[in-house]
Design a protein around this motif. Structure first.
Motif, PDB file in Angstrom:
ATOM      1  N   ASP A  27       8.102  -2.798  -5.826  1.00 43.37           N
ATOM      2  CA  ASP A  27       8.386  -1.373  -6.028  1.00 43.37           C
ATOM      3  C   ASP A  27       9.773  -1.035  -5.485  1.00 43.37           C
ATOM      4  OD1 ASP A  27       7.337   1.520  -6.447  1.00 43.37           O
ATOM      5  OD2 ASP A  27       8.192   1.504  -4.428  1.00 43.37           O
ATOM      6  N   ASP A  28      10.560  -0.320  -6.298  1.00 42.54           N
ATOM      7  CA  ASP A  28      11.895   0.097  -5.840  1.00 42.54           C
ATOM      8  C   ASP A  28      12.003   1.622  -5.798  1.00 42.54           C
ATOM      9  OD1 ASP A  28      11.890   0.586  -8.542  1.00 42.54           O
ATOM     10  OD2 ASP A  28      13.723  -0.527  -8.980  1.00 42.54           O
ATOM     11  N   ASN A  29      10.846   2.310  -5.725  1.00 40.32           N
ATOM     12  CA  ASN A  29      10.838   3.771  -5.676  1.00 40.32           C
ATOM     13  C   ASN A  29      10.649   4.305  -4.265  1.00 40.32           C
ATOM     14  OD1 ASN A  29      11.028   4.191  -8.527  1.00 40.32           O
ATOM     15  ND2 ASN A  29       8.926   3.453  -8.664  1.00 40.32           N
ATOM     16  N   GLY A  30      10.676   3.438  -3.262  1.00 39.87           N
ATOM     17  CA  GLY A  30      10.511   3.892  -1.886  1.00 39.87           C
ATOM     18  C   GLY A  30       9.072   4.087  -1.473  1.00 39.87           C
ATOM     19  N   HIS A  31       8.114   3.635  -2.287  1.00 41.39           N
ATOM     20  CA  HIS A  31       6.713   3.757  -1.928  1.00 41.39           C
ATOM     21  C   HIS A  31       6.363   2.695  -0.893  1.00 41.39           C
ATOM     22  CE1 HIS A  31       6.203   5.317  -6.305  1.00 41.39           C
ATOM     23  NE2 HIS A  31       6.696   6.255  -5.511  1.00 41.39           N
ATOM     24  N   VAL A  32       5.344   2.957  -0.112  1.00 43.66           N
ATOM     25  CA  VAL A  32       4.902   1.997   0.895  1.00 43.66           C
ATOM     26  C   VAL A  32       3.997   0.993   0.206  1.00 43.66           C
ATOM     27  CG1 VAL A  32       3.617   1.684   3.040  1.00 43.66           C
ATOM     28  CG2 VAL A  32       5.080   3.689   2.754  1.00 43.66           C
ATOM     29  N   SER A  33       4.353  -0.283   0.265  1.00 43.07           N
ATOM     30  CA  SER A  33       3.582  -1.338  -0.402  1.00 43.07           C
ATOM     31  C   SER A  33       2.429  -1.775   0.488  1.00 43.07           C
ATOM     32  CB  SER A  33       4.467  -2.551  -0.693  1.00 43.07           C
ATOM     33  OG  SER A  33       5.478  -2.204  -1.578  1.00 43.07           O
ATOM     34  N   GLN A  34       1.247  -1.802  -0.084  1.00 46.48           N
ATOM     35  CA  GLN A  34       0.064  -2.259   0.619  1.00 46.48           C
ATOM     36  C   GLN A  34      -0.760  -3.129  -0.308  1.00 46.48           C
ATOM     37  OE1 GLN A  34      -0.756  -1.748   3.973  1.00 46.48           O
ATOM     38  NE2 GLN A  34       1.373  -1.127   3.837  1.00 46.48           N
ATOM     39  N   CYS A  35      -0.751  -4.405  -0.084  1.00 45.74           N
ATOM     40  CA  CYS A  35      -1.634  -5.291  -0.841  1.00 45.74           C
ATOM     41  C   CYS A  35      -2.855  -5.510   0.018  1.00 45.74           C
ATOM     42  CB  CYS A  35      -0.952  -6.607  -1.156  1.00 45.74           C
ATOM     43  SG  CYS A  35       0.152  -6.465  -2.546  1.00 45.74           S
ATOM     44  N   LEU A  36      -3.955  -4.965  -0.399  1.00 47.65           N
ATOM     45  CA  LEU A  36      -5.168  -5.058   0.407  1.00 47.65           C
ATOM     46  C   LEU A  36      -6.217  -5.858  -0.306  1.00 47.65           C
ATOM     47  CD1 LEU A  36      -5.216  -1.329   1.465  1.00 47.65           C
ATOM     48  CD2 LEU A  36      -4.300  -3.238   2.734  1.00 47.65           C
ATOM     49  N   ALA A  89     -14.709 -10.958   2.357  1.00 47.44           N
ATOM     50  CA  ALA A  89     -14.590 -11.891   1.233  1.00 47.44           C
ATOM     51  C   ALA A  89     -13.541 -12.962   1.530  1.00 47.44           C
ATOM     52  CB  ALA A  89     -14.224 -11.136  -0.032  1.00 47.44           C
ATOM     53  N   GLY A  90     -13.318 -13.245   2.791  1.00 47.31           N
ATOM     54  CA  GLY A  90     -12.372 -14.286   3.167  1.00 47.31           C
ATOM     55  C   GLY A  90     -11.227 -13.746   4.007  1.00 47.31           C
ATOM     56  N   ARG A  91     -10.273 -14.618   4.209  1.00 49.79           N
ATOM     57  CA  ARG A  91      -9.100 -14.245   5.005  1.00 49.79           C
ATOM     58  C   ARG A  91      -8.101 -13.496   4.134  1.00 49.79           C
ATOM     59  NH1 ARG A  91      -8.781 -16.115   9.895  1.00 49.79           N
ATOM     60  NH2 ARG A  91      -6.523 -16.026  10.012  1.00 49.79           N
ATOM     61  N   ALA A  92      -7.387 -12.585   4.745  1.00 49.34           N
ATOM     62  CA  ALA A  92      -6.383 -11.802   4.021  1.00 49.34           C
ATOM     63  C   ALA A  92      -5.178 -12.666   3.679  1.00 49.34           C
ATOM     64  CB  ALA A  92      -5.943 -10.622   4.877  1.00 49.34           C
ATOM     65  N   ASP A  93      -4.407 -12.203   2.703  1.00 49.60           N
ATOM     66  CA  ASP A  93      -3.157 -12.866   2.371  1.00 49.60           C
ATOM     67  C   ASP A  93      -2.187 -12.729   3.535  1.00 49.60           C
ATOM     68  OD1 ASP A  93      -4.110 -13.425  -0.163  1.00 49.60           O
ATOM     69  OD2 ASP A  93      -3.200 -11.628  -1.056  1.00 49.60           O
ATOM     70  N   VAL A  94      -1.174 -13.554   3.527  1.00 44.44           N
ATOM     71  CA  VAL A  94      -0.129 -13.443   4.532  1.00 44.44           C
ATOM     72  C   VAL A  94       0.504 -12.068   4.396  1.00 44.44           C
ATOM     73  CG1 VAL A  94       2.089 -14.373   5.297  1.00 44.44           C
ATOM     74  CG2 VAL A  94       0.298 -15.917   4.481  1.00 44.44           C
ATOM     75  N   ILE A  95       0.726 -11.417   5.513  1.00 40.39           N
ATOM     76  CA  ILE A  95       1.260 -10.059   5.496  1.00 40.39           C
ATOM     77  C   ILE A  95       2.721 -10.088   5.062  1.00 40.39           C
ATOM     78  CG2 ILE A  95       1.767  -8.015   6.876  1.00 40.39           C
ATOM     79  CD1 ILE A  95      -0.535  -8.884   8.719  1.00 40.39           C
ATOM     80  N   ASP A 135      -7.286  -5.812  10.616  1.00 44.04           N
ATOM     81  CA  ASP A 135      -7.819  -7.140  10.887  1.00 44.04           C
ATOM     82  C   ASP A 135      -7.198  -8.129   9.904  1.00 44.04           C
ATOM     83  OD1 ASP A 135      -9.211  -6.927   8.451  1.00 44.04           O
ATOM     84  OD2 ASP A 135     -11.054  -6.287   9.428  1.00 44.04           O
ATOM     85  N   ASP A 136      -7.648  -9.378   9.953  1.00 39.18           N
ATOM     86  CA  ASP A 136      -7.076 -10.420   9.093  1.00 39.18           C
ATOM     87  C   ASP A 136      -8.067 -10.838   8.004  1.00 39.18           C
ATOM     88  OD1 ASP A 136      -8.931 -11.707  10.658  1.00 39.18           O
ATOM     89  OD2 ASP A 136      -7.629 -13.386  11.199  1.00 39.18           O
ATOM     90  N   LYS A 137      -8.851  -9.876   7.518  1.00 36.49           N
ATOM     91  CA  LYS A 137      -9.875 -10.182   6.519  1.00 36.49           C
ATOM     92  C   LYS A 137      -9.580  -9.495   5.192  1.00 36.49           C
ATOM     93  CE  LYS A 137     -13.432 -10.620  10.050  1.00 36.49           C
ATOM     94  NZ  LYS A 137     -12.535 -10.636  11.175  1.00 36.49           N
TER      95      LYS A 137
END
Length: 157
Positions: free
Chosen positions: A148-157, A106-112, A90-92
């Motif tokens: 991250d430059d280690n190939g990890h999947v970035s997820q800012c939640l 707690a509000g709208r999510a950051d831009v993906i 969702d966009d929250k």
């Protein structure tokens, strides 16, 4: 927070084609009949029912339970690349309320940010290889570090 529900059969769908259209045999005959079955379905159901969450750190964390699947319906001679991507449901933005032991909006999510897909380390491989045993994404790490430059999947939640 009500998240996505795991179905009883837990057969996962394949992503759409690169042009955003639905997957069809006219566009990609090698994947039109591919089926993916989640392993350890009962454990995933338990985690889902308990509402278990995972803390994502800058250093990266491995997922638990490990994402493992059985694949069928691939062309045994064709080569396939398997990858994993995460998309928001969702966009929250949510925050945890300790007093009620629940997640609150707690509000709208950051831009993906552009996603960073995790390629399975055995990719590419022929369909026969993918179908002969359980495919595990046990090397996958999630991070909240966008640089991250280690190939990890970035997820800012």
């Amino acid at each position: 927070m009500d998240g996505p529900q795991l179905s009883q059969s837990c057969e996962l769908s394949l992503p759409c084609c690169a042009d955003g259209g639905p997957l069809s045999s006219a566009k990609a005959p090698q994947v039109s009949g591919v089926r993916v079955q989640l392993e350890m379905h009962a454990l995933w159901q338990q985690f889902d029912q308990l509402g278990t969450e995972m803390i994502v750190t800058k250093a990266g964390r491995r997922m638990f339970p490990t994402f493992q699947v059985q694949i069928s319906g691939m062309d045994p001679a064709a080569e396939y690349v398997l990858l994993m991507d995460f998309i928001p449901v969702d966009d929250k933005r949510y925050r945890y309320a300790f007093h009620s032991s629940s997640w609150l909006v707690a509000g709208r999510a950051d831009v993906i940010a552009p996603s960073r897909m995790h390629f399975h380390p055995d990719s590419p491989a022929c369909g026969a290889q993918w179908m002969k045993q359980t495919v595990s994404f046990d090397t996958l790490k999630l991070t909240n570090n966008l640089l991250d430059d280690n190939g990890h999947v970035s997820q800012c939640l």
